[in-house]
Enzyme design. Sequence first.
Site, PDB file in Angstrom:
ATOM      1  N   PRO A 205       0.788  -1.246   0.000  1.00 23.44           N
ATOM      2  CA  PRO A 205       0.000   0.000   0.000  1.00 23.44           C
ATOM      3  C   PRO A 205       0.817   1.290   0.000  1.00 23.44           C
ATOM      4  O   PRO A 205       0.785   2.082   0.955  1.00 23.44           O
ATOM      5  CB  PRO A 205      -0.823  -0.131   1.284  1.00 23.44           C
ATOM      6  CG  PRO A 205       0.044  -0.929   2.208  1.00 23.44           C
ATOM      7  CD  PRO A 205       0.765  -1.918   1.317  1.00 23.44           C
ATOM      8  N   CYS A 206       1.555   1.526  -1.093  1.00 22.16           N
ATOM      9  CA  CYS A 206       2.327   2.758  -1.183  1.00 22.16           C
ATOM     10  C   CYS A 206       1.422   3.990  -1.294  1.00 22.16           C
ATOM     11  O   CYS A 206       1.883   5.119  -1.118  1.00 22.16           O
ATOM     12  CB  CYS A 206       3.308   2.698  -2.347  1.00 22.16           C
ATOM     13  SG  CYS A 206       2.604   2.252  -3.928  1.00 22.16           S
ATOM     14  N   HIS A 207       0.116   3.776  -1.545  1.00 24.42           N
ATOM     15  CA  HIS A 207      -0.814   4.907  -1.597  1.00 24.42           C
ATOM     16  C   HIS A 207      -1.007   5.551  -0.229  1.00 24.42           C
ATOM     17  O   HIS A 207      -1.559   6.651  -0.139  1.00 24.42           O
ATOM     18  CB  HIS A 207      -2.177   4.440  -2.139  1.00 24.42           C
ATOM     19  CG  HIS A 207      -2.820   3.352  -1.340  1.00 24.42           C
ATOM     20  ND1 HIS A 207      -2.521   2.016  -1.527  1.00 24.42           N
ATOM     21  CD2 HIS A 207      -3.727   3.382  -0.325  1.00 24.42           C
ATOM     22  CE1 HIS A 207      -3.236   1.283  -0.676  1.00 24.42           C
ATOM     23  NE2 HIS A 207      -3.965   2.096   0.066  1.00 24.42           N
TER      24      HIS A 207
END
Length: 287
Positions: free
Chosen positions: A247-249
């Site tokens: 989850p780099c968001h």
Amino acid sequence: MNDAALSAEHYAQMAAAIRYLRAQQAQQPSLAEVAAQVGLSEFHFQRLFSRWVGVSPKRFLQFLTKERAKASLKASQSLLEASFSAGLSGPGRLHDLLVTCEAMSPGEIKAQGAGLTIGFGAACSPFGAVLLAWTARGLCHLAFFDDDGALAQAELQRLWPQAQMCAEQGAAQAYAMRIFAPAGHRQPLNLLLRGSNFQLQVWQALLATQPGQVLGYAQLASLAGKPKAARAVGSALAANTLGFLIPCHRVIRETGEVGQFRWGSERKELMQGWEAAHTICDKRSAE
């Protein structure tokens, strides 16, 4: 129009709505104004947005404000400390989905997929069309796209040039349903990661974060055990080819700005709002 095309069209409309909401935050636009911007009736827009995100456009706008982002960054500090004390610096829970990670060896990466059979296919998701790929050991690729998918597929082939590719649309849609399933209906999922030791540390640290949480680059560097490598963290995020699952968001600038994202800043904001909204809904359902 098939499901993938319809999904892409709906995502484009939601992205346009988010751009408008972002630009008009101070004015707090009405439902009618936002609906008009994306060419939909109020009724249709409200239904589509609520189905996509889980809350009303006005409520979603609250999740996107800079002040809320700054407050979330401060709150994340205590969450990160709790993660350290609980020993969660490695793979953890994501959306109540137990994710198990396995890293490829340097030799396997150098072989560029030689001897591997990779299944792949396009599917629908809450964030538009997505290209998925997997091996017998787990998912190895998740990339969003806004066109016909040709460029996304070319990138997949470039990453695994020696692998035997096998198109399996049904399996791709089944994977998408597992990944984006409602709370209480999620199943364990295996991920196959290819990256340097540092990249793996950063991605594993991200898996220790929680849905709805945001954190800064310096915070992520600390969580990865490399507190002085905040700038290098950005490169590790850019190398992530398992969108949403890694989850780099959830990583934003310390100023509260959403920052860059491999698959578009509107999609990044939609993911953040979707997670925040669904986290609240999941908590209420559990009470």
